[in-house]
Write an enzyme that holds these catalytic residues in place. Structure first.
Site, PDB file in Angstrom:
ATOM      1  N   ASP A   1      11.765 121.504  13.925  1.00 38.79           N
ATOM      2  CA  ASP A   1      11.920 122.266  15.168  1.00 38.79           C
ATOM      3  C   ASP A   1      12.741 123.537  15.019  1.00 38.79           C
ATOM      4  O   ASP A   1      12.838 124.322  15.956  1.00 38.79           O
ATOM      5  CB  ASP A   1      12.520 121.356  16.254  1.00 38.79           C
ATOM      6  CG  ASP A   1      11.543 120.259  16.629  1.00 38.79           C
ATOM      7  OD1 ASP A   1      10.345 120.563  16.762  1.00 38.79           O
ATOM      8  OD2 ASP A   1      11.967 119.091  16.762  1.00 38.79           O
TER       9      ASP A   1
ATOM     10  N   ARG B   1      10.281 122.669  25.840  1.00 39.15           N
ATOM     11  CA  ARG B   1      11.132 123.263  24.792  1.00 39.15           C
ATOM     12  C   ARG B   1      10.748 124.702  24.419  1.00 39.15           C
ATOM     13  O   ARG B   1      11.565 125.447  23.890  1.00 39.15           O
ATOM     14  CB  ARG B   1      11.062 122.409  23.526  1.00 39.15           C
ATOM     15  CG  ARG B   1      11.435 120.952  23.711  1.00 39.15           C
ATOM     16  CD  ARG B   1      12.923 120.784  23.931  1.00 39.15           C
ATOM     17  NE  ARG B   1      13.275 119.395  24.180  1.00 39.15           N
ATOM     18  CZ  ARG B   1      13.512 118.499  23.230  1.00 39.15           C
ATOM     19  NH1 ARG B   1      13.428 118.852  21.966  1.00 39.15           N
ATOM     20  NH2 ARG B   1      13.832 117.262  23.545  1.00 39.15           N
TER      21      ARG B   1
ATOM     22  N   HIS C   1       6.037 117.435  22.433  1.00 40.17           N
ATOM     23  CA  HIS C   1       5.634 118.633  21.691  1.00 40.17           C
ATOM     24  C   HIS C   1       4.116 118.700  21.551  1.00 40.17           C
ATOM     25  O   HIS C   1       3.446 117.659  21.538  1.00 40.17           O
ATOM     26  CB  HIS C   1       6.240 118.599  20.280  1.00 40.17           C
ATOM     27  CG  HIS C   1       7.702 118.903  20.228  1.00 40.17           C
ATOM     28  ND1 HIS C   1       8.619 118.049  19.673  1.00 40.17           N
ATOM     29  CD2 HIS C   1       8.400 119.986  20.642  1.00 40.17           C
ATOM     30  CE1 HIS C   1       9.829 118.590  19.747  1.00 40.17           C
ATOM     31  NE2 HIS C   1       9.719 119.764  20.341  1.00 40.17           N
TER      32      HIS C   1
ATOM     33  N   CYS D   1       7.752 116.048  12.186  1.00 38.34           N
ATOM     34  CA  CYS D   1       9.079 116.537  12.614  1.00 38.34           C
ATOM     35  C   CYS D   1      10.115 116.562  11.504  1.00 38.34           C
ATOM     36  O   CYS D   1      11.106 117.281  11.592  1.00 38.34           O
ATOM     37  CB  CYS D   1       9.650 115.653  13.716  1.00 38.34           C
ATOM     38  SG  CYS D   1       8.448 115.068  14.873  1.00 38.34           S
TER      39      CYS D   1
HETATM   40  C1  CIR Z   1      14.036 115.687  20.306  1.00 39.55           C
HETATM   41  O1  CIR Z   1      13.874 115.258  21.454  1.00 39.55           O
HETATM   42  O2  CIR Z   1      14.184 116.888  20.068  1.00 39.55           O
HETATM   43  C2  CIR Z   1      14.052 114.722  19.155  1.00 39.55           C
HETATM   44  N1  CIR Z   1      14.588 113.468  19.594  1.00 39.55           N
HETATM   45  C3  CIR Z   1      12.666 114.532  18.597  1.00 39.55           C
HETATM   46  C4  CIR Z   1      12.119 115.775  17.968  1.00 39.55           C
HETATM   47  C5  CIR Z   1      10.744 115.592  17.465  1.00 39.55           C
HETATM   48  N2  CIR Z   1      10.312 116.765  16.810  1.00 39.55           N
HETATM   49  C6  CIR Z   1       9.037 117.146  16.723  1.00 39.55           C
HETATM   50  O3  CIR Z   1       8.156 116.538  17.324  1.00 39.55           O
HETATM   51  N3  CIR Z   1       8.783 118.253  16.044  1.00 39.55           N
END
Ligand code: CIR
Length: 264
Positions: free
Chosen positions: A70, A135, A166, A253
């Site tokens: 991210d 986001r 996402h 992720c």
């Molecule tokens: C979040 O809510 O940001 C984290 N718990 C999970 C992030 C997952 N990232 C992704 O799908 N790229």
């Protein structure tokens, strides 16, 4: 090289604080040992697929920092430092800046007010899809279009289904012309021109698979999706994801992946 051919990855080991990561289901409780084991299996799978993996140190102050995808977009010709949209994750970008500088001669970055998570960005051979979400805001998405154009990639701003965190929680590129998508995206018409393979009922989370060179990393909890991928003639590597799933995360992720210029 094709967009799913990679030589290198950046990952970040989870800290013990990962159990306090953001999640939509308050009853889902991951354990540190569980996430750590899933992360280790993932790193091993990347290495087995031929990637050299740069493992960054855990950051206890940032529970979600294991989800390094991210924080940046990485390509053969350069990287883009993102601005994660969750307030608790924003400063993770500063923690990845140094690693990007070590690997890339050219790093650009999103500006103030321009929010985007890498999980909302799907790279295909022709187009980069940028999903607006809780986001990723329009300012961020539109700025990203320009950063991507500077790297020779055309991009399209689309809407992430409200049911997922996402854009890539619900889709992935399987091969040059094939996308795996959960029903919410498969039916959207966004992927006109691609072959779309829908996730089997009850296996919607399987859409967050990762094609890495000849292999496809698929969550162990998704046996029917694994069968579909195998029928495509691709090698399947099953990986445990039940603890990261409790944090609304999946396989993509946990890494930044790219093909280094000097290696092919
Ligand atoms: C979040 O809510 O940001 C984290 N718990 C999970 C992030 C997952 N990232 C992704 O799908 N790229």
């Amino acid at each position: 090289m094709r967009v799913f051919e990679f030589t290198t990855a950046i990952v970040r080991e989870p800290g013990k604080s990962v159990v306090n990561g953001l999640k939509s289901d308050p009853t889902a409780v991951p354990t540190y040992d569980g996430v750590l084991a899933e992360h280790r299996a993932y790193v091993d799978a990347l290495a087995e697929a031929g990637l050299s993996v740069d493992i960054l140190k855990p950051l206890e102050d940032f529970p979600d920092s294991v989800f390094v995808e991210d924080t940046a977009l990485v390509f053969r010709d350069g990287a883009i430092l993102l601005r994660p949209g969750a307030p608790s994750r924003l400063a993770e970008r500063e923690e990845v800046r140094g690693a990007l500088a070590r690997h890339f001669a050219a790093v650009t970055e999103l500006g103030v007010g321009e929010y985007a998570d890498g999980g909302d960005v799907l790279v295909t051979p022709e187009t980069v899809f940028i999903g607006l979400s809780a986001r990723t805001n329009r300012l961020g998405a539109e700025a990203l279009v320009k950063h991507l154009a500077a790297l020779g990639r055309s991009a399209r701003v689309v809407q992430t289904p409200a049911t997922v965190l996402h854009f890539k929680s619900a889709c992935a590129l399987l091969s040059e012309d094939t996308i795996v998508a959960a029903p919410a995206l498969a039916a959207s018409g966004l992927f006109a021109g691609y072959r779309v393979l829908e996730t089997p009922p009850g296996e919607e989370g399987a859409a967050n698979l990762v094609r890495v060179n000849k292999r496809v990393l698929v969550g162990k909890s998704y046996p029917r999706m694994a069968e579909i991928v195998a029928k495509e003639g691709l090698e399947v590597k099953l990986l445990p994801v039940s603890d990261v799933a409790k944090l609304d995360a999946g396989l993509s992720c946990m890494s930044l992946r790219w093909a280094k210029k000097d290696e092919g």
